[in-house]
Scaffold this motif. Sequence first.
Motif, PDB file in Angstrom:
ATOM      1  N   HIS A 209       0.836  -1.208   0.000  1.00  0.00           N
ATOM      2  CA  HIS A 209       0.000   0.000   0.000  1.00  0.00           C
ATOM      3  C   HIS A 209       0.866   1.251   0.000  1.00  0.00           C
ATOM      4  O   HIS A 209       0.692   2.157  -0.832  1.00  0.00           O
ATOM      5  CB  HIS A 209      -0.910  -0.027   1.230  1.00  0.00           C
ATOM      6  N   ALA A 210       1.823   1.321   0.917  1.00  0.00           N
ATOM      7  CA  ALA A 210       2.660   2.517   1.041  1.00  0.00           C
ATOM      8  C   ALA A 210       3.485   2.757  -0.222  1.00  0.00           C
ATOM      9  O   ALA A 210       3.614   3.897  -0.690  1.00  0.00           O
ATOM     10  CB  ALA A 210       3.573   2.378   2.263  1.00  0.00           C
ATOM     11  N   ALA A 211       4.049   1.686  -0.776  1.00  0.00           N
ATOM     12  CA  ALA A 211       4.866   1.833  -1.980  1.00  0.00           C
ATOM     13  C   ALA A 211       4.019   2.253  -3.171  1.00  0.00           C
ATOM     14  O   ALA A 211       4.440   3.075  -3.999  1.00  0.00           O
ATOM     15  CB  ALA A 211       5.592   0.519  -2.274  1.00  0.00           C
ATOM     16  N   ALA A 212       2.814   1.677  -3.280  1.00  0.00           N
ATOM     17  CA  ALA A 212       1.945   2.001  -4.413  1.00  0.00           C
ATOM     18  C   ALA A 212       1.522   3.469  -4.393  1.00  0.00           C
ATOM     19  O   ALA A 212       1.415   4.100  -5.457  1.00  0.00           O
ATOM     20  CB  ALA A 212       0.718   1.093  -4.408  1.00  0.00           C
ATOM     21  N   VAL A 213       1.279   4.026  -3.221  1.00  0.00           N
ATOM     22  CA  VAL A 213       0.902   5.439  -3.124  1.00  0.00           C
ATOM     23  C   VAL A 213       1.984   6.307  -3.769  1.00  0.00           C
ATOM     24  O   VAL A 213       1.695   7.242  -4.531  1.00  0.00           O
ATOM     25  CB  VAL A 213       0.666   5.852  -1.661  1.00  0.00           C
ATOM     26  N   LYS A 214       3.248   5.996  -3.505  1.00  0.00           N
ATOM     27  CA  LYS A 214       4.356   6.778  -4.076  1.00  0.00           C
ATOM     28  C   LYS A 214       4.380   6.643  -5.597  1.00  0.00           C
ATOM     29  O   LYS A 214       4.621   7.622  -6.310  1.00  0.00           O
ATOM     30  CB  LYS A 214       5.682   6.308  -3.481  1.00  0.00           C
ATOM     31  N   LEU A 215       4.140   5.428  -6.095  1.00  0.00           N
ATOM     32  CA  LEU A 215       4.157   5.227  -7.544  1.00  0.00           C
ATOM     33  C   LEU A 215       2.964   5.907  -8.220  1.00  0.00           C
ATOM     34  O   LEU A 215       3.104   6.509  -9.286  1.00  0.00           O
ATOM     35  CB  LEU A 215       4.154   3.729  -7.864  1.00  0.00           C
ATOM     36  N   LEU A 216       1.809   5.805  -7.586  1.00  0.00           N
ATOM     37  CA  LEU A 216       0.610   6.408  -8.182  1.00  0.00           C
ATOM     38  C   LEU A 216       0.746   7.924  -8.280  1.00  0.00           C
ATOM     39  O   LEU A 216       0.223   8.546  -9.217  1.00  0.00           O
ATOM     40  CB  LEU A 216      -0.625   6.027  -7.356  1.00  0.00           C
ATOM     41  N   ARG A 217       1.462   8.522  -7.344  1.00  0.00           N
ATOM     42  CA  ARG A 217       1.667   9.970  -7.399  1.00  0.00           C
ATOM     43  C   ARG A 217       2.706  10.355  -8.454  1.00  0.00           C
ATOM     44  O   ARG A 217       2.900  11.531  -8.730  1.00  0.00           O
ATOM     45  CB  ARG A 217       2.042  10.487  -6.009  1.00  0.00           C
ATOM     46  N   GLN A 218       3.354   9.325  -9.050  1.00  0.00           N
ATOM     47  CA  GLN A 218       4.214   9.550 -10.208  1.00  0.00           C
ATOM     48  C   GLN A 218       3.451   9.262 -11.504  1.00  0.00           C
ATOM     49  O   GLN A 218       4.056   9.176 -12.573  1.00  0.00           O
ATOM     50  CB  GLN A 218       5.449   8.654 -10.140  1.00  0.00           C
ATOM     51  N   GLN A 219       2.121   9.096 -11.375  1.00  0.00           N
ATOM     52  CA  GLN A 219       1.239   8.920 -12.532  1.00  0.00           C
ATOM     53  C   GLN A 219       1.477   7.612 -13.285  1.00  0.00           C
ATOM     54  O   GLN A 219       1.293   7.554 -14.505  1.00  0.00           O
ATOM     55  CB  GLN A 219       1.369  10.097 -13.497  1.00  0.00           C
ATOM     56  N   VAL A 220       1.882   6.548 -12.580  1.00  0.00           N
ATOM     57  CA  VAL A 220       2.004   5.256 -13.261  1.00  0.00           C
ATOM     58  C   VAL A 220       0.613   4.731 -13.592  1.00  0.00           C
ATOM     59  O   VAL A 220      -0.373   5.035 -12.910  1.00  0.00           O
ATOM     60  CB  VAL A 220       2.767   4.216 -12.412  1.00  0.00           C
ATOM     61  N   THR A 221       0.527   3.932 -14.649  1.00  0.00           N
ATOM     62  CA  THR A 221      -0.745   3.298 -15.007  1.00  0.00           C
ATOM     63  C   THR A 221      -0.678   1.786 -14.831  1.00  0.00           C
ATOM     64  O   THR A 221      -1.690   1.100 -14.971  1.00  0.00           O
ATOM     65  CB  THR A 221      -1.130   3.604 -16.466  1.00  0.00           C
ATOM     66  N   GLY A 222       0.515   1.269 -14.559  1.00  0.00           N
ATOM     67  CA  GLY A 222       0.674  -0.165 -14.324  1.00  0.00           C
ATOM     68  C   GLY A 222       1.667  -0.405 -13.205  1.00  0.00           C
ATOM     69  O   GLY A 222       2.675   0.313 -13.095  1.00  0.00           O
ATOM     70  N   ILE A 223       1.381  -1.389 -12.343  1.00  0.00           N
ATOM     71  CA  ILE A 223       2.268  -1.701 -11.219  1.00  0.00           C
ATOM     72  C   ILE A 223       2.545  -3.200 -11.210  1.00  0.00           C
ATOM     73  O   ILE A 223       1.615  -4.022 -11.197  1.00  0.00           O
ATOM     74  CB  ILE A 223       1.656  -1.280  -9.872  1.00  0.00           C
ATOM     75  N   ILE A 224       3.836  -3.557 -11.197  1.00  0.00           N
ATOM     76  CA  ILE A 224       4.280  -4.949 -11.073  1.00  0.00           C
ATOM     77  C   ILE A 224       4.768  -5.149  -9.645  1.00  0.00           C
ATOM     78  O   ILE A 224       5.578  -4.356  -9.147  1.00  0.00           O
ATOM     79  CB  ILE A 224       5.415  -5.255 -12.070  1.00  0.00           C
ATOM     80  N   CYS A 225       4.288  -6.198  -8.974  1.00  0.00           N
ATOM     81  CA  CYS A 225       4.610  -6.423  -7.565  1.00  0.00           C
ATOM     82  C   CYS A 225       5.384  -7.723  -7.372  1.00  0.00           C
ATOM     83  O   CYS A 225       5.166  -8.704  -8.094  1.00  0.00           O
ATOM     84  CB  CYS A 225       3.333  -6.450  -6.730  1.00  0.00           C
ATOM     85  N   GLY A 226       6.251  -7.742  -6.366  1.00  0.00           N
ATOM     86  CA  GLY A 226       7.081  -8.903  -6.088  1.00  0.00           C
ATOM     87  C   GLY A 226       6.393 -10.005  -5.320  1.00  0.00           C
ATOM     88  O   GLY A 226       7.005 -11.057  -5.079  1.00  0.00           O
ATOM     89  N   SER A 227       5.132  -9.816  -4.927  1.00  0.00           N
ATOM     90  CA  SER A 227       4.365 -10.870  -4.256  1.00  0.00           C
ATOM     91  C   SER A 227       2.887 -10.527  -4.364  1.00  0.00           C
ATOM     92  O   SER A 227       2.519  -9.376  -4.646  1.00  0.00           O
ATOM     93  CB  SER A 227       4.767 -11.009  -2.782  1.00  0.00           C
ATOM     94  N   ASP A 228       2.035 -11.511  -4.120  1.00  0.00           N
ATOM     95  CA  ASP A 228       0.595 -11.252  -4.148  1.00  0.00           C
ATOM     96  C   ASP A 228       0.146 -10.312  -3.024  1.00  0.00           C
ATOM     97  O   ASP A 228      -0.674  -9.420  -3.264  1.00  0.00           O
ATOM     98  CB  ASP A 228      -0.181 -12.572  -4.084  1.00  0.00           C
ATOM     99  N   PRO A 229       0.643 -10.475  -1.774  1.00  0.00           N
ATOM    100  CA  PRO A 229       0.247  -9.511  -0.736  1.00  0.00           C
ATOM    101  C   PRO A 229       0.617  -8.075  -1.100  1.00  0.00           C
ATOM    102  O   PRO A 229      -0.140  -7.141  -0.817  1.00  0.00           O
ATOM    103  CB  PRO A 229       1.010  -9.999   0.509  1.00  0.00           C
TER     104      PRO A 229
END
Length: 319
Positions: A209-229
């Motif tokens: 959650h915390a990491a995604a907030v930072k990426l979303l504020r960089q206007q990303v449209t796709g996020i790849i994650c290192g685990s399902d959680p």
Amino acid sequence: MGVSEATVSRVLNGKAGVSDATREAVLTALDVLGYERPTQLRGERARLVGLVLPELQNPIFPAFAEVVGGALAQQGFTPVLCTRTVGGVSEADYVDLLLQQQVSGVVFAGGLYTQSGVVHEHYLRLIDRRLPTVMVNAAADHWEFPRVSCDDTIAVEQSLGHLRALGHERIGLIVGPPDHMPSIRKLDAFRAQGGERVEHTMHSLEGGHAAAVKLLRQQVTGIICGSDPLALGAIRAARREGLRVPADVSVIGYDDSALMNCVDPPLTTVRQPIEAMGRAVVELLVSQIDGAAVATGELLFEPELVVRSSTGRMGALAG
């Protein structure tokens, strides 16, 4: 034989305070009388195998334990589950306990060996004892153990290819700590494919959650994650930012752990082939136990991208 019951008890339990001559006399008497020596006194190993896991909250670890435990049982071995806890029993403590139990071998999944540049003494003890050992997703060339891993490079390439085919250009990566070797492999693959936006975090829903907030504020449209959680945390973050998944942002996980097809939306994720990996782990371990020579290199298994509903064509955040 002229020794007390207390002396016999000390010999049978491996206690100190008994001379070598007396100890050998007691053991010889056991043999003559037809009694079976305890395992630890026969110089043999029990048909137990330690299965050391970092946690059980991530569903991929109990799933892996189920596969390996079942395969071990078919070979006549009993798995001993050892799960690390914060402030509790450490991986090194478990190794000591397993050695005391004269186990036939040890399997590590997600162990401390994933930390780059760190030498943990308990692995050296396993080498000194020549105890059959297999590491899973180790990405650690400096350890002289057979290793079974999922190919992180292919996982990232599959994820990037899928998102780019959907029109995404601003893509971010969420992985574990900077010294986590599987995360380093994913990061290297991501950068080799031109990826730039990266966030490191702890392996948890909250970390995602915390990491995604930072990426979303960089206007990303796709996020790849290192685990399902991590991916579930990223989806939660997107929604709290007022975004829709996948209409506004697409999210990809890693593992395809239990129930990922039941979450909302069903998660697109990279599936680790844990059935095949688990069978390979047991085969390598049993071969060592049987005295066969086993290569100490790494067996890399190819993952599979499972496309569900958390990814879609680039939406309103493009540009």
